[in-house]
Enzyme design. Structure first.
Site, mmCIF file in Angstrom:
data_model
loop_
_atom_site.group_PDB
_atom_site.id
_atom_site.type_symbol
_atom_site.label_atom_id
_atom_site.label_comp_id
_atom_site.label_asym_id
_atom_site.label_seq_id
_atom_site.Cartn_x
_atom_site.Cartn_y
_atom_site.Cartn_z
ATOM 1 N N LYS A 280 0.752 -1.155 -0.041
ATOM 2 C CA LYS A 280 0.052 -0.147 -0.132
ATOM 3 C C LYS A 280 0.771 1.298 -0.093
ATOM 4 O O LYS A 280 1.899 1.290 0.267
ATOM 5 C CB LYS A 280 -1.012 0.200 1.344
ATOM 6 N N ARG B 71 -4.236 -10.220 4.667
ATOM 7 C CA ARG B 71 -4.815 -10.244 3.430
ATOM 8 C C ARG B 71 -3.267 -9.621 2.708
ATOM 9 O O ARG B 71 -3.014 -8.391 2.706
ATOM 10 C CB ARG B 71 -5.818 -9.200 3.003
#
Length: 287
Positions: free
Chosen positions: A222, A256
């Site tokens: 991210k 995840r």
């Protein structure tokens, strides 16, 4: 107390210890791997690879939720994900999660063999709550401030931990009133959050573990690591692993990730250290 097992379709998923959810994007515009697994055969091959690497869940998504992403029609999303779910359901021995906010896709994916619903809107779209309840599947509820096209424009919180906690508690209550008892909670890293919000949430994962459901953490590749470390998207593995292990230590039970094998390895090292400590093996410097 958090649920230690989830009945995910024909599978029983144990989350007493942290497990890995492998990301399978069948989209042309995902921020990290857009287009790489869009072809049906490539998607099935990658899912099999992730299971072999140790993934306990495969999360199939047909609509990008990156900042600024365009919305996908119901027809296009169904066309992307349902053949993949149909092919994988009898072929892999782990539950398939369907990453969608559309009630039509939830119902079709459940009928095709999906075992978990993963919704970044936390079942707030019209018809989603009823559709998810009708499937009888576990649901992952994620916090997001705003919506994907605008969520990073100017996110603000009075108290990010309290605000996210309140939202997830409220959505969990709504689900339980609708008959959905099996829940997973996701604080939504990067979804309407600045770097400082994400860092504060990482340190407070234990707060969400008190809500009576397993906590999912998704920080793989991210932009927070780009801001923090100055790394491009394909250079963020180390940062993601560090955040994943911090999360596991604070109570996260599902990680995840795009990077299944390294994450599984890191969790195995963590588990071995914890087991050795519990067994009373002398540490360096002990008599």
């Amino acid at each position: 107390m958090n649920q230690a097992t989830l009945a995910a379709g024909r599978h029983t998923l144990s989350v007493g210890e942290p497990v890995v959810m492998g990301i399978l994007n069948v989209t042309p515009d995902s921020f990290s791997d857009g287009g790489r697994h869009l072809a049906y055969g490539d998607a099935v091959t990658r899912a099999r690879e992730m299971v072999a690497e140790g993934a306990a869940i495969i999360d199939v998504g047909g609509e990008s939720t990156r900042p600024g992403a365009a919305e996908v029609s119901v027809e296009d999303e169904l066309r992307r994900v349902i053949p993949v779910v149909e092919a994988l359901a009898p072929a892999i021995d782990v539950p398939i999660s369907i990453d969608t906010s559309k009630p039509e896709v939830m119902r079709a994916a459940a009928a095709a063999g999906a075992g978990i619903i993963n919704d970044v809107y936390a079942l707030r779209r019209p018809g989603a709550l009823a559709a998810a309840a009708a499937t009888g599947l576990p649901v992952c509820l994620m916090h997001m401030q705003g919506e994907p096209r605008t969520m990073q424009a100017n996110p603000r919180y009075e108290n990010v931990v309290a605000d996210v906690h309140r939202f997830l508690a409220g959505r969990a209550d709504a689900c339980r009133r609708a008959g959905i008892e099996q829940l997973i909670l996701d604080p939504g890293f990067g979804f309407g959050k600045r770097l400082e919000h994400n860092l504060i949430l990482l340190g407070a994962i234990g707060e969400f573990a008190t809500l009576g459901a397993p906590v999912l953490v998704g920080v793989s590749r991210k932009s927070m690591f780009g801001q923090l470390l100055g790394r491009d998207v394909d250079e963020r593995l180390a940062g993601g692993l560090a955040a994943a292990m911090l999360s596991a230590d604070r109570g996260a039970r599902i990680i995840r990730t795009h990077d299944v094998a390294p994450t599984v390895d890191a969790l195995r090292v963590r588990a071995a250290v914890r087991a050795a400590s519990a067994d009373g093996i002398p540490q360096s410097g002990d008599d």
